[in-house]
Design an enzyme around this catalytic site. Sequence first.
Site, PDB file in Angstrom:
ATOM      1  N   ASP A   1      32.946  24.868  52.775  1.00  0.00           N
ATOM      2  CA  ASP A   1      34.028  24.944  51.797  1.00  0.00           C
ATOM      3  C   ASP A   1      35.158  23.983  52.166  1.00  0.00           C
ATOM      4  O   ASP A   1      35.772  24.106  53.218  1.00  0.00           O
ATOM      5  CB  ASP A   1      34.557  26.383  51.732  1.00  0.00           C
ATOM      6  CG  ASP A   1      35.781  26.505  50.843  1.00  0.00           C
ATOM      7  OD1 ASP A   1      35.899  25.707  49.889  1.00  0.00           O
ATOM      8  OD2 ASP A   1      36.614  27.384  51.119  1.00  0.00           O
TER       9      ASP A   1
ATOM     10  N   HIS B   1      37.806  26.999  53.660  1.00  0.00           N
ATOM     11  CA  HIS B   1      37.439  28.046  54.608  1.00  0.00           C
ATOM     12  C   HIS B   1      36.455  27.552  55.658  1.00  0.00           C
ATOM     13  O   HIS B   1      36.130  28.301  56.586  1.00  0.00           O
ATOM     14  CB  HIS B   1      36.803  29.226  53.854  1.00  0.00           C
ATOM     15  CG  HIS B   1      37.753  29.935  52.938  1.00  0.00           C
ATOM     16  ND1 HIS B   1      38.562  30.964  53.344  1.00  0.00           N
ATOM     17  CD2 HIS B   1      38.021  29.746  51.618  1.00  0.00           C
ATOM     18  CE1 HIS B   1      39.280  31.405  52.315  1.00  0.00           C
ATOM     19  NE2 HIS B   1      38.971  30.667  51.251  1.00  0.00           N
TER      20      HIS B   1
ATOM     21  N   ASP C   1      40.561  26.388  45.569  1.00  0.00           N
ATOM     22  CA  ASP C   1      40.548  27.673  46.268  1.00  0.00           C
ATOM     23  C   ASP C   1      41.985  28.044  46.642  1.00  0.00           C
ATOM     24  O   ASP C   1      42.806  27.180  46.953  1.00  0.00           O
ATOM     25  CB  ASP C   1      39.680  27.567  47.531  1.00  0.00           C
ATOM     26  CG  ASP C   1      39.315  28.921  48.094  1.00  0.00           C
ATOM     27  OD1 ASP C   1      40.228  29.684  48.440  1.00  0.00           O
ATOM     28  OD2 ASP C   1      38.107  29.210  48.193  1.00  0.00           O
TER      29      ASP C   1
ATOM     30  N   CYS D   1      36.745  33.903  49.659  1.00  0.00           N
ATOM     31  CA  CYS D   1      36.485  32.481  49.441  1.00  0.00           C
ATOM     32  C   CYS D   1      36.045  32.234  47.997  1.00  0.00           C
ATOM     33  O   CYS D   1      34.925  32.563  47.603  1.00  0.00           O
ATOM     34  CB  CYS D   1      35.403  32.000  50.415  1.00  0.00           C
ATOM     35  SG  CYS D   1      34.940  30.288  50.185  1.00  0.00           S
TER      36      CYS D   1
ATOM     37  N   SER E   1      39.661  38.749  42.323  1.00  0.00           N
ATOM     38  CA  SER E   1      38.657  38.761  43.392  1.00  0.00           C
ATOM     39  C   SER E   1      38.093  40.135  43.698  1.00  0.00           C
ATOM     40  O   SER E   1      37.162  40.257  44.499  1.00  0.00           O
ATOM     41  CB  SER E   1      39.264  38.163  44.665  1.00  0.00           C
ATOM     42  OG  SER E   1      39.604  36.811  44.459  1.00  0.00           O
TER      43      SER E   1
END
Length: 670
Positions: free
Chosen positions: A354, A379, A369, A392, A330
């Site tokens: 999400d 999220h 996720d 996210c 990420s």
Amino acid sequence: MQETQQFKDHQREAKIFRARVVVMAVFMLALVSTLLYRYYDLQIVNYEEYATQSDRNRVHVQPIPPTRGLIFDRNGILLADNKPSFTLSVVSSSAEELNNTIELLKPLIEITPSDLEKFYKAQKQRRHKLDQVPLRYRLTEDEIARLAVNQHLLEGVEVNAELVRNYPHADTFAHVIGYTGRISERDVDAFTPEQVQRYSGTHAIGKSGIEASYEDVLLGTVGSQNVETNARGRVMRVLDRIDPKQGSDLRLHLDVRLQETAVAVMRGRRGAVVAIDVKTGGVLAAVSYPGFDPNLFVTGISFADYKRLNEDIDTPLFNRFLQAQYPPGSTIKPVVGLAGLHTGFTDVNRTIADRGVFTLPGSSRMWRDWILKTTGGGHGQVDLKGAISQSCDTYFWDLGVRMGIDNMSEFGKHFGLGQLTGIDIPSERKGIWPSREWKRASKGQAWYPGDTVNMSIGQGFVLATPLQLAVMTTTIANHGIRYRPQFIKQIGDQVHEPIIEETIETKPEYWNAIADGMAEVMHGTRGTARRAAERAEYRMAGKSGTAQVVAIAQNAKYDSAALKERHRDHALFVAFAPLEDPQIAVAVMLENAEGGSSQAAPVARWIMDAHLLGYYLNEDEFVPPAGFHHAAIIKRANAYIAERNAVRVEGATSSSAASASSSSAPKVSQ
């Protein structure tokens, strides 16, 4: 019977005698004439030739090795110097004589098979049969004394004081400074005629790191002297001399205090840390841990030591910050988000709902996720700023697929991903920032939508070195100015200017949006690394990352306890600070540490605090800044301080003993 009386014939005898005298006179005349002719030939006709041959046997040109340049950190602290050492060398004109000398030496000093192997190789490389060849380095006081007592037996043996490379900080800078080592046959074979001349009389050459990159300026210029020697090669007198020119000194961007801070925090772990000056691209700290002591290589590493290092499961010889390629995870989401803003596939206000899962149109495959395993959901409603701060995955999967591989691949190249950074030490690897063309060339396959999904969160084929992640973060902090990372700040009196590789042109508000999202990672109520920034005295921007080491089945859950330690996820973190006027950018990679926010982020915080606020290691105990609560790191720091101080005490004792030995030990020359 009447005897006949015979009388001598004096005339005949006189005639014979005269004939013999004439023959002898002619013979003597011929001999004298030959001798005179030979004298004439030697002294007049061929005088110049024989005089030259005589001088060659009597007068030799000896190279005088230059003193290698020193290496300092940005504050003038010595990182590499030259230390006096006693070296035993042998001069021998025949193999039989050489073998006899070595047999006489064996009872007096320790000579290993490795020493002999290196000696015989060096013997073949000498330019003149009476050149000295080193057999043993770093003789002890006792060994020097034994040689002195037996000097009358040791023809052709010399004990001389010479300067050898020394690294006072041992493993702290091993992968940056590198080391020097003996000149090998491979080195000699690669020499140009000019290099053969430059290295005459020199036994060492830069093998890795800065020592190798800046070999030409560190080496200096060889000197020479014409000396008169006897038949054994002993110098009787010096006829004339040209002094060598010392190599240039180097001053680096590195900060010893910051480097020690990074090493302390990495103690007992595997991984890498890189810190870069945002304003110049100068590397402030670069650590690959575990490391090794470069002093082992200077005069030739022993077989046992090299085997230990080479077979160590933690690979201390491997430069992780320069050569290790990890999935960045990420940490690249800010770049993907900026690419989306730049290409118009998202904006700062666009949100998605999400649910914690993502699917491609027409596919049953689900990407989950990371938050799904902790909350059981997603999220919620999230925009770009929230997607960065909460990391996210779903937001970036959606953005990456809509933006497409071509836009994402092209934009990422501007940050140096998938390219060599141009750092000024050798053996850098360029990682992988894939494209359609790359996959077709390397895998022989087409690019699939699922590849785009993985790439958008730094997984799949994507690989980056910690150095590349630090350069990427520096570029974000600079709003698009990408500097070439450099270790060298100054060579002699010449200052190295910063080098701008590229300037990325996009709207200022886009850069601000990405920086705000990264700031929320550290200071937002839902930021993934908010604990690492508690009670900080400045605002910082960061991004965590977690990279899978082994694949997990689609419907299976990640179970740390069920995995071997070396199969657990890597922890990554990138950051820069202060937010308003960035001074330092940091990239941290901890192998198999799992939590980018929980494990790697405190490391980055500590390094930034050290640089910006002066929270370096002190002599006795590390006093953490306010709000720094990571007990494991504090424990590592204090353990490092204790270990470092113990080594310094031992080193000081050894140096004192060596100095006493050096001052009292005579030069032994046979």
